[in-house]
Design a protein around this motif. Structure first.
Motif, PDB file in Angstrom:
ATOM      1  N   ALA A  53     -47.881  11.997 232.238  1.00 30.73           N
ATOM      2  CA  ALA A  53     -48.336  10.698 232.895  1.00 30.73           C
ATOM      3  C   ALA A  53     -49.100   9.589 232.109  1.00 30.73           C
ATOM      4  CB  ALA A  53     -49.161  11.036 234.182  1.00 30.73           C
ATOM      5  N   GLY A  54     -49.865  10.398 231.175  1.00 28.59           N
ATOM      6  CA  GLY A  54     -50.775   9.584 230.113  1.00 28.59           C
ATOM      7  C   GLY A  54     -49.961   9.236 228.943  1.00 28.59           C
ATOM      8  N   GLU A  55     -48.933   9.680 228.854  1.00 27.89           N
ATOM      9  CA  GLU A  55     -48.074   9.405 227.494  1.00 27.89           C
ATOM     10  C   GLU A  55     -47.522   7.942 227.566  1.00 27.89           C
ATOM     11  OE1 GLU A  55     -48.153  11.184 224.939  1.00 27.89           O
ATOM     12  OE2 GLU A  55     -48.159  13.032 225.301  1.00 27.89           O
ATOM     13  N   PRO A  56     -47.060   7.311 226.583  1.00 25.25           N
ATOM     14  CA  PRO A  56     -46.128   6.081 226.641  1.00 25.25           C
ATOM     15  C   PRO A  56     -45.088   6.165 227.206  1.00 25.25           C
ATOM     16  CG  PRO A  56     -47.271   6.450 224.351  1.00 25.25           C
ATOM     17  CD  PRO A  56     -47.138   7.708 224.950  1.00 25.25           C
ATOM     18  N   GLY A  57     -45.153   5.319 228.370  1.00 27.72           N
ATOM     19  CA  GLY A  57     -43.744   5.299 229.203  1.00 27.72           C
ATOM     20  C   GLY A  57     -43.632   6.659 230.058  1.00 27.72           C
ATOM     21  N   GLY A  58     -44.959   7.061 230.143  1.00 30.06           N
ATOM     22  CA  GLY A  58     -44.835   8.416 231.065  1.00 30.06           C
ATOM     23  C   GLY A  58     -43.936   9.504 230.475  1.00 30.06           C
ATOM     24  N   ARG A  59     -43.531   9.635 229.163  1.00 27.88           N
ATOM     25  CA  ARG A  59     -42.589  10.372 228.716  1.00 27.88           C
ATOM     26  C   ARG A  59     -42.921  11.382 227.579  1.00 27.88           C
ATOM     27  NH1 ARG A  59     -36.978   6.903 229.196  1.00 27.88           N
ATOM     28  NH2 ARG A  59     -37.038   6.516 231.322  1.00 27.88           N
ATOM     29  N   LEU A  60     -42.500  12.284 227.355  1.00 26.00           N
ATOM     30  CA  LEU A  60     -42.715  13.111 225.896  1.00 26.00           C
ATOM     31  C   LEU A  60     -41.320  13.067 225.277  1.00 26.00           C
ATOM     32  CD1 LEU A  60     -44.573  15.197 224.047  1.00 26.00           C
ATOM     33  CD2 LEU A  60     -43.600  16.970 225.489  1.00 26.00           C
ATOM     34  N   ARG A  61     -41.569  12.876 223.996  1.00 23.22           N
ATOM     35  CA  ARG A  61     -40.211  12.811 223.313  1.00 23.22           C
ATOM     36  C   ARG A  61     -40.186  14.021 222.239  1.00 23.22           C
ATOM     37  NH1 ARG A  61     -42.519   8.199 224.390  1.00 23.22           N
ATOM     38  NH2 ARG A  61     -41.144   6.357 224.868  1.00 23.22           N
ATOM     39  N   VAL A  62     -38.981  14.775 222.531  1.00 23.57           N
ATOM     40  CA  VAL A  62     -38.655  15.933 221.695  1.00 23.57           C
ATOM     41  C   VAL A  62     -37.614  15.752 220.874  1.00 23.57           C
ATOM     42  CG1 VAL A  62     -39.770  17.319 223.318  1.00 23.57           C
ATOM     43  CG2 VAL A  62     -37.637  16.949 223.548  1.00 23.57           C
ATOM     44  N   ALA A  63     -37.145  16.496 219.699  1.00 17.71           N
ATOM     45  CA  ALA A  63     -36.057  16.440 218.894  1.00 17.71           C
ATOM     46  C   ALA A  63     -34.925  16.477 219.406  1.00 17.71           C
ATOM     47  CB  ALA A  63     -36.466  16.940 217.539  1.00 17.71           C
ATOM     48  N   CYS A  64     -33.830  15.886 219.027  1.00 18.57           N
ATOM     49  CA  CYS A  64     -32.460  16.074 219.617  1.00 18.57           C
ATOM     50  C   CYS A  64     -31.759  17.581 219.166  1.00 18.57           C
ATOM     51  CB  CYS A  64     -31.539  14.987 219.521  1.00 18.57           C
ATOM     52  SG  CYS A  64     -30.874  14.807 217.624  1.00 18.57           S
ATOM     53  N   GLY A  65     -32.147  17.830 217.943  1.00 17.09           N
ATOM     54  CA  GLY A  65     -31.648  19.009 217.449  1.00 17.09           C
ATOM     55  C   GLY A  65     -30.037  19.011 216.952  1.00 17.09           C
ATOM     56  N   ASN A  66     -29.866  17.897 216.899  1.00 14.10           N
ATOM     57  CA  ASN A  66     -28.121  17.583 216.586  1.00 14.10           C
ATOM     58  C   ASN A  66     -28.082  18.175 215.213  1.00 14.10           C
ATOM     59  OD1 ASN A  66     -25.521  16.508 215.861  1.00 14.10           O
ATOM     60  ND2 ASN A  66     -25.727  15.441 217.768  1.00 14.10           N
ATOM     61  N   ARG A  67     -27.017  18.950 214.629  1.00 10.16           N
ATOM     62  CA  ARG A  67     -26.856  19.192 213.316  1.00 10.16           C
ATOM     63  C   ARG A  67     -26.159  18.287 212.517  1.00 10.16           C
ATOM     64  NH1 ARG A  67     -21.975  20.105 211.300  1.00 10.16           N
ATOM     65  NH2 ARG A  67     -20.270  20.408 212.799  1.00 10.16           N
ATOM     66  N   ARG A  68     -25.448  17.156 212.946  1.00 12.29           N
ATOM     67  CA  ARG A  68     -24.639  16.218 212.303  1.00 12.29           C
ATOM     68  C   ARG A  68     -25.698  15.234 211.609  1.00 12.29           C
ATOM     69  NH1 ARG A  68     -21.035  17.103 216.451  1.00 12.29           N
ATOM     70  NH2 ARG A  68     -18.872  17.358 215.978  1.00 12.29           N
ATOM     71  N   ALA A  69     -25.573  15.383 210.301  1.00 14.96           N
ATOM     72  CA  ALA A  69     -26.224  14.116 209.521  1.00 14.96           C
ATOM     73  C   ALA A  69     -26.042  12.651 209.987  1.00 14.96           C
ATOM     74  CB  ALA A  69     -26.158  14.359 208.065  1.00 14.96           C
ATOM     75  N   SER A  70     -24.546  12.447 210.268  1.00 16.52           N
ATOM     76  CA  SER A  70     -24.324  11.250 210.697  1.00 16.52           C
ATOM     77  C   SER A  70     -24.866  10.750 212.292  1.00 16.52           C
ATOM     78  CB  SER A  70     -22.699  11.182 210.868  1.00 16.52           C
ATOM     79  OG  SER A  70     -22.239  11.896 212.074  1.00 16.52           O
ATOM     80  N   ARG A  71     -25.460  11.722 213.001  1.00 14.42           N
ATOM     81  CA  ARG A  71     -25.919  11.407 214.274  1.00 14.42           C
ATOM     82  C   ARG A  71     -27.460  11.426 213.819  1.00 14.42           C
ATOM     83  NH1 ARG A  71     -22.466  13.055 218.486  1.00 14.42           N
ATOM     84  NH2 ARG A  71     -24.235  12.598 220.077  1.00 14.42           N
ATOM     85  N   CYS A  72     -27.938  12.290 213.504  1.00 19.50           N
ATOM     86  CA  CYS A  72     -29.507  12.598 213.414  1.00 19.50           C
ATOM     87  C   CYS A  72     -29.930  13.276 211.906  1.00 19.50           C
ATOM     88  CB  CYS A  72     -30.220  13.428 214.469  1.00 19.50           C
ATOM     89  SG  CYS A  72     -31.997  13.317 214.150  1.00 19.50           S
ATOM     90  N   PRO A  73     -30.195  12.256 210.705  1.00 20.55           N
ATOM     91  CA  PRO A  73     -30.529  12.900 209.593  1.00 20.55           C
ATOM     92  C   PRO A  73     -31.757  13.751 209.636  1.00 20.55           C
ATOM     93  CG  PRO A  73     -30.096  10.425 209.409  1.00 20.55           C
ATOM     94  CD  PRO A  73     -30.135  10.786 210.897  1.00 20.55           C
TER      95      PRO A  73
END
Length: 453
Positions: A53-73
Motif C-alpha cells: 500500500a505504501g509503494e509507488p502505485g501500490g505495487r511491488l515490482r519483481v524481475a520477470c526471470g525471462n531467459r531470452r536476451a531479446s526479451r529481457c537482457p
C-alpha cells in the motif's frame, strides 16, 4: 516525453528507482500487490510487517526471470551466469556446488551435432565463394537463406526441428550401446562400471535449423565423485559419439500430402577434447566451453530473424514488415503441417520454427541444478533482509519460532513508455558494473584452469 516527466515528478519516484534496481533493471517486471507479516509464534508479537500500500502505485515490482536476451537482457544475464557456473562445475569441479575437483581429470569432449541439408543456402565457405557466386560479408542478411526457395524443403526443416529432442534422446541411448560394444561388455555391465553425463545447449543456425552443443563426460558408476574405469578415454568417447550419431533415426509417418520420412543427424559432427588447464595445449579450455554454452542459453530462434513470442494466426505476420522471407516460409510450413501432425503442435511452436524442446538440459549427475543455484541466491538475500529488519538469522533462531503470513496477488507487468526509458538507463548503469564483474570472474576462472589461483 510527457510520460517521462510524469514519472519523474510522481511522489515515490526514488522508491520506484530502488525497485527497478532491485530487479536488476528488468525490462518487463511483474507487479504484485499484497502484504506479509512475521510474528513470534509463542507471543504473537509482530516482528515485521510489509504492505505494498505504501509503494509507488501500490505495487511491488519483481524481475520477470525471462531467459531470452531479446526479451529481457538483465534477467538473461543472470540466467547466463547461472548456466556458466552449472556447466563449469561439471568440467573443473566445484565442491560448493556438489561436484568434486577430481572430475577435472575425467574424459570429456565438446560435441556439436547438426541438422542435415534441406536445400542449398547462401553461406561463407572457407577460402571460397558462395554457390551464388558472391563473397558474402559476415553480417549479410541473405546468409542462411535458400538459394532456390521454390525447391527448399521447408516442411522437412520444421519437422526436423520438431523432432530434434527425440533425436537427442535416441543419441544418448545409442551412445551407451556404442561404448559398451567397444569395451566388449553388455549395457548393464557398462552401467555398473561407467556413467555417461552430459550438459547441452541448443543453437539455431542462420538457416533456421537447430543444432546441439554438448559436453559429454565419462564418470565412474556413482557419478562425478567416482573415478571412471581405466579403459575410459576421450578417444573412445569420440569414436562412440560419431558411431551413435550415424545410427540414430526417427521415422515420421506420412500425413496429408506429406510422404513418410526418416529423420537423421547431419553429416557434420564435431568432437573436440576439453583441456583440463589453459596451458595444456588443448584448444578448448573449461572456462571457454562454459562461456560458449552460457552465451547460447539466452538465445532462441529470434537469432534467425523470427519473432520471440507465440504466433496466434498467420495474418499476424503481415504486421511484421522486418520478418525475413526465409523465416516466414518456415513459420508458414509449421501452420501448414499442424493439421497433418496434431500431436506435434507445430503451429504452437511456429515462432520457434517447430522446435519444442528445452534449450539447455543436463543429465542428473552432470553437476548442480539451476534451481539449487537460485536457492543459494534467494537464501543469501533472505539473510540480508532479516538482518536489515532486525530479525534473528534462521540458523540461530529455534525452528518454528516465527510465523510468516503472506498474501500476494498479480497486479500486472511491464513499464509505461516513460518508465521503460528510465529503466533502460538504470539497466545500462548496472550492466557496466556487471561487465566488469564478469571480466574479473572470467580472469579468475582462467587462472583456476591454469592452476595459478
Amino acid at each position: 516525453m510527457a510520460d517521462l516527466l510524469r514519472v519523474a515528478n510522481t511522489p515515490g519516484f526514488e522508491r520506484w528507482q530502488e525497485q527497478v534496481r532491485r530487479t536488476g533493471g528488468c525490462s518487463d517486471p511483474i507487479h504484485l500487490s499484497g502484504l506479509t507479516v512475521t510474528r513470534d509464534r509463542a507471543s504473537g508479537q509482530v516482528l515485521y510487517s510489509y504492505s505494498t500500500a505504501g509503494e509507488p502505485g501500490g505495487r511491488l515490482r519483481v524481475a520477470c526471470g525471462n531467459r531470452r536476451a531479446s526479451r529481457c537482457p538483465s534477467c538473461a544475464w543472470l540466467y547466463a551466469g547461472d548456466t556458466f557456473h552449472l556447466i563449469r562445475a561439471g568440467l573443473s569441479g566445484d565442491p560448493a556446488k556438489g561436484t568434486p575437483r577430481t572430475v577435472r581429470s575425467h574424459p570429456k569432449v565438446f560435441a556439436t551435432l547438426t541438422a542435415p541439408s534441406f536445400g542449398p543456402v547462401h553461406n561463407r565457405p572457407t577460402g571460397g565463394r558462395c554457390r551464388c557466386g558472391s563473397s558474402h560479408s559476415e553480417d549479410a542478411p541473405e546468409l542462411g537463406t535458400a538459394l532456390h526457395p521454390e525447391s527448399y524443403d521447408y516442411a522437412g526443416a520444421v519437422l526436423w526441428n520438431n523432432h530434434a529432442g527425440d533425436l537427442w534422446r535416441r543419441f544418448t541411448i545409442y551412445l551407451r550401446r556404442e561404448l559398451a560394444a567397444r569395451v566388449g561388455m553388455s549395457q548393464s555391465a557398462l552401467g555398473e562400471s561407467c556413467r555417461v553425463s552430459f550438459g547441452k545447449v541448443a543453437e539455431f543456425q542462420k538457416r533456421g535449423a537447430v543444432h546441439f552443443h554438448a559436453i559429454v563426460r565419462l564418470d565412474g558408476p556413482d557419478g562425478p565423485e567416482d573415478a571412471p574405469p581405466a579403459w575410459a578415454s576421450t578417444g573412445l568417447l569420440d569414436d562412440a559419439i560419431r558411431a551413435a550419431v550415424a545410427r540414430v533415426s526417427v521415422p515420421v509417418a506420412a500425413a496429408g500430402d506429406r510422404p513418410a520420412m526418416v529423420l537423421r543427424w547431419g553429416a557434420q559432427v564435431d568432437v573436440q577434447p576439453i583441456g583440463g588447464t589453459a596451458g595444456d595445449g588443448t584448444e578448448l579450455t573449461e572456462a571457454a566451453v562454459a562461456s560458449y554454452v552460457a552465451k547460447y542459453a539466452t538465445k532462441a530462434a529470434e537469432t534467425t530473424g523470427t519473432v520471440d513470442r507465440r504466433i496466434g494466426e498467420l495474418p499476424e505476420l503481415d504486421k511484421l514488415p522486418g520478418l525475413p522471407a526465409h523465416a516466414r516460409r518456415l513459420i508458414e510450413a509449421c501452420f501448414a503441417l499442424d493439421e497433418a501432425y496434431p500431436d506435434r503442435k507445430l503451429a504452437r511452436w511456429a515462432h520457434m520454427l517447430g522446435f519444442r524442446g528445452h534449450f539447455s538440459t543436463k543429465s542428473r549427475h552432470y553437476s548442480t541444478t539451476l534451481g539449487a543455484l537460485r536457492q543459494v541466491r534467494a537464501d543469501y538475500r533472505a539473510r540480508q533482509e532479516r538482518q536489515q529488519r532486525g530479525l534473528p538469522d534462521l540458523d540461530d533462531a529455534p525452528e518454528g519460532s516465527t510465523l510468516v503470513l503472506a498474501h500476494w496477488t498479480y497486479a500486472g507487468h511491464g513499464h509505461t513508455p516513460g518508465e521503460s526509458w528510465l529503466a533502460q538507463t538504470i539497466a545500462r548503469d548496472l550492466a557496466a558494473g556487471r561487465t566488469a564483474a564478469r571480466e574479473a570472474c572470467t580472469e579468475l576462472a582462467e587462472l583456476d584452469d591454469a592452476g595459478e589461483w
